[in-house]
Write an enzyme that holds these catalytic residues in place. Structure first.
Site, PDB file in Angstrom:
ATOM      1  N   ASP A 132      -0.397  -4.358 -11.512  1.00 38.13           N
ATOM      2  CA  ASP A 132       0.019  -4.066 -12.810  1.00 38.13           C
ATOM      3  C   ASP A 132       0.596  -5.125 -13.590  1.00 38.13           C
ATOM      4  OD1 ASP A 132       0.897  -2.239 -14.988  1.00 38.13           O
ATOM      5  OD2 ASP A 132       2.493  -2.725 -14.491  1.00 38.13           O
ATOM      6  N   CYS A 167      13.584   7.604  28.705  1.00 45.33           N
ATOM      7  CA  CYS A 167      14.596   8.375  27.943  1.00 45.33           C
ATOM      8  C   CYS A 167      14.277   8.478  26.527  1.00 45.33           C
ATOM      9  CB  CYS A 167      15.922   7.261  27.955  1.00 45.33           C
ATOM     10  SG  CYS A 167      16.477   6.592  29.825  1.00 45.33           S
ATOM     11  N   ASP A 190       3.580   3.563 -12.986  1.00 44.73           N
ATOM     12  CA  ASP A 190       2.763   3.161 -12.070  1.00 44.73           C
ATOM     13  C   ASP A 190       3.030   3.771 -10.589  1.00 44.73           C
ATOM     14  OD1 ASP A 190       1.900   0.669 -13.184  1.00 44.73           O
ATOM     15  OD2 ASP A 190       4.005  -0.356 -12.737  1.00 44.73           O
ATOM     16  N   ASP A 224       5.671  -1.825 -11.470  1.00 36.01           N
ATOM     17  CA  ASP A 224       7.186  -1.569 -11.577  1.00 36.01           C
ATOM     18  C   ASP A 224       7.610  -0.305 -12.347  1.00 36.01           C
ATOM     19  OD1 ASP A 224       6.273  -2.712 -14.090  1.00 36.01           O
ATOM     20  OD2 ASP A 224       8.457  -3.219 -14.461  1.00 36.01           O
TER      21      ASP A 224
END
Length: 717
Positions: free
Chosen positions: A408, A13, A610, A606
């Site tokens: 980072d 289906c 970045d 963050d």
């Protein structure tokens, strides 16, 4: 766009709906999820939503735009389905058991044979009506699915028995009854298991408050959460949930944000601080101005992200989809051939029918269809409970291939909360800060804010900075009191023609060796002093790096900071490979270089700068406390700034992928082994019905084991 789908019963289906939607104008991509009963459709501006619904309706299914409350309804619907199937099971079992006893131990008199038929007739025609209806609907549209096999198998045994009743041949009434009984039992167990798998989103929705205490000119009064609008002033007493996202206007308290970030320690909140809906006010009184309500809240965004991950499809599912799309017609053909071959070989008709029915019943594309989406539903739900949001199903496969993770530094491995630690100058400190701090404050950079805060603590009256220009990775330039003030790296001051005394260079080297970030400030053609700021390593950074390395993943740190400072911090954390003095735009280039060397790279960051690296990496893990741009760019969002969530996210994704592979292995293996066994007459149809029903249940139960996932104890989370 997410749609809810009704009428799906098996993987076939889902494949048919996916194909028909994919052919519609304006549709760019489609993922249909059998376990979640949803269709995730990417459409352009020209897509006709009514046309999509009509196209699916012609296949015998229905779709409707998904609403935020649907997950709650879905769990309740699964519970209702389970109860309904359970009732049918008991009715079916009550009628089928006497038929079995008469068939096995009763006399072969006419009354006994008639009694078997009378007992089983309501089982096949009423309890099994759900299968026959779907089979007829599928046949009208020239298709077939799992219900077609069940309907054909049970009716073949029943109709043959009606013929045999008047000819004195062997009866299969009890076989038809047992087929329906056991498959209805399987449907009941499967519905319960699916409800458990869907419960993660349901639990997220239940976290929210249902009422809010709103302050107006008439006083404080309780109103339903749905009537809160941005700007309303809400009063939150100790122990109450904060109704919706907002800003603290008055009062002070500690707020438990564990449901949002996974952080167990309460967060102190004061006027001006942001608070989030569904978090718990623990101690004091808070007056909160609503800023976001309904679908705009952080909790609603988390729910959407989890739903989208659950509605998407992992690449590993494609093979199962291809198999499911041709599976049912092939099984019907095999069943017909089996019956024909048995008759051609001179076997009795009852044995030929029994072998053909066993082939029809034993086949189970449902298990193939449930193998991947159920594991993704449970894995992504467990991730949300741990503060990890998987944005796409592809993440689960990508994470398992990572061999390198790049961090980072600032804001990820360190807190990013810079503090002014050292200041050396040939001019009075007050004069130095009066000129330098305004330029730094205008830059908006964390280092600049640390200098401005230091000036404020020294009670220095700052001058006005003009024409401030930030040079990414180098420093900042501005006009203060008619002088051009330059603050930043030696290269920037040298390029602007400022003389740099040797004593300042030596001092910077010493400060950097201490793990501090040092830079120069100067005007009137000469460097006038050295400033140093320091950042602290995040709690959990060492454990995060060690956890990844223990799993065979190489760790790398990337930063725009100077090499000596970067290496000092890297040594504290346990990272040996350092890329320092990297300009923001070059982070993605460093990731690309690693990929060019054959590495599968994850990037954890963050900041806004970045975002390119998060996108360029094979797997971007964005700190949810960072900028909105970084969060949008990441494949995984870590709601808590604790870097230990990075190895947990990778491990959970890898564990989920392993669960998917287990499910697919057993689903494929089951069919490959069972169909030949049934075809050669070694499998009774009643046993086949039990095995088929349990195969889907076993796949879902295996996926539910992910709910018990716990992070590695060494991470101390």
């Amino acid at each position: 766009m997410l749609f809810d789908v009704e009428g799906m019963t098996c993987a076939t289906c889902a494949v048919r709906i996916e194909r028909i939607l994919g052919r519609q104008e304006g549709v760019e991509a489609v993922n249909v999820n059998l376990a979640a009963a949803t269709a995730l459709v990417r459409v352009d501006d020209g897509a006709d939503i009514d046309g999509l619904q009509t196209a699916v309706g012609k296949l015998g299914y229905s779709i409707s735009p998904h609403t935020g409350e649907q997950p709650r309804d879905m769990v309740e619907q699964y519970q209702d389905d389970a109860r309904g199937q359970w009732r049918l099971f008991w009715i079916s079992a009550t009628l089928t058991l006497p038929a079995i006893l008469l068939s096995m131990f009763g006399p072969q008199d006419t009354w006994s044979r008639l009694a078997q038929g009378l007992l089983v007739t309501p089982v096949v025609l009423w309890c099994g009506l759900q299968f026959h209806r779907v089979a007829v609907r599928q046949a009208r549209h020239g298709s077939a699915n799992m219900d077609t096999l069940i309907s054909l198998g049970s009716l073949a045994a029943y109709l043959y028995s009606l013929w045999a009743l008047s000819n004195g041949e062997h009866l299969f009434f009890e076989t038809a009854g047992v087929i329906i009984t056991l498959i209805v039992l399987g449907r009941s167990l499967e519905a319960r298991a699916k409800g458990s798998a869907s419960a993660a989103v349901h639990r997220l929705l239940e976290l929210g408050a249902t009422e809010a205490r709103v302050r107006s000119a008439e006083g404080d009064h309780m109103v339903p959460i749905g009537k809160i609008i941005p700007g309303d002033l809400m009063v939150v007493l100790p122990g109450e949930k904060i109704p919706t996202d907002g800003v603290v206007m008055a009062g002070g308290s500690s707020v438990d944000e564990a449901m949002l970030t996974g952080e167990s320690l309460p967060i102190d909140k004061r006027p001006g601080d942001t608070v989030f809906g569904a978090t718990v006010n623990q101690a004091g009184h808070l007056d909160v101005r609503a800023t976001a309500v309904g679908s705009d809240t952080v909790l609603a965004g988390i729910v959407r992200m989890v739903e989208q991950a659950q509605g998407s499809k992992a690449p590993i599912q494609r093979l199962a989809d291809r198999v499911s799309s041709i599976f049912v017609p092939v099984v019907i053909l095999i069943a017909l051939l089996t019956t024909g071959v048995w008759l051609l070989l001179g076997n009795p008709a009852d044995q030929a029918v029994q072998a053909g029915v066993a082939v029809l019943i034993i086949a189970c594309p449902c298990a193939l269809g449930l193998a991947t989406p159920t594991a993704i539903m449970v894995g992504s739900g467990r991730g949300a409970e741990l503060g990890i949001l998987f944005k796409r199903a592809e993440v689960f496969e990508t994470a398992g291939r990572l061999d390198t993770v790049v961090f980072d530094k600032t804001g990820t491995l360190t807190t990013g909360a810079m503090l002014l630690t050292d200041l050396y100058s040939d001019v009075p400190i007050e004069e130095f800060l009066r000129l330098v701090a305004p330029v730094e404050a205008a830059s908006g950079h964390p280092i600049g804010m640390a200098v401005a805060l230091g000036a404020d603590e020294a009670e220095v009256d700052l001058l006005q900075a003009e024409r401030v220009e930030s040079l990414a990775g180098l420093g900042v330039i501005g006009k203060v009191d008619g002088r051009e003030v330059i603050v930043g790296k030696e290269k920037l001051l040298a390029d602007r023609g400022l003389a740099i005394p040797q004593k300042w260079s030596a001092l910077m080297t010493r400060l950097e060796d201490e793990g501090k970030t040092a830079f120069l400030a100067g005007w009137d053609g000469e460097a006038m002093g050295v400033i140093a700021v320091s950042d602290s390593v995040r709690v959990g950074a060492v454990a995060a790096v060690a956890g990844l390395q223990a799993g065979g993943i190489e760790t790398v740190m990337i930063t725009g900071d100077n090499r000596r400072t970067a290496e000092r911090i890297g040594a504290k954390i346990g990272i040996a490979t350092i890329h320092a003095e990297v300009l923001p735009g070059e982070k993605a280039d460093q990731v690309a270089l690693l990929q060019a060397a054959g590495r599968k790279v994850g990037f954890v960051g963050d900041g806004m700068n970045d975002a390119p690296a998060l996108i360029r990496s094979d797997l971007g893990l964005a700190m949810g406390t960072g900028t909105a741009v970084a969060v949008e760019a990441g494949d995984v969002v870590l709601l808590n700034p604790d870097p230990r969530l990075a190895p947990v996210a990778i491990d959970l994704a890898h564990t989920t992928l392993g669960n998917i592979r287990q499910n697919l292995f057993w689903a494929f293996g089951y069919n490959m082994a069972a169909i030949p066994i049934a075809a050669v007459g070694l499998l009774d149809p009643m046993v086949a019905a039990a095995a088929m029903a349990l195969s889907s249940v076993s796949v879902v139960l295996n996926a539910l084991r992910l709910r018990r996932y716990r992070p590695d104890a060494s991470l101390n989370l």
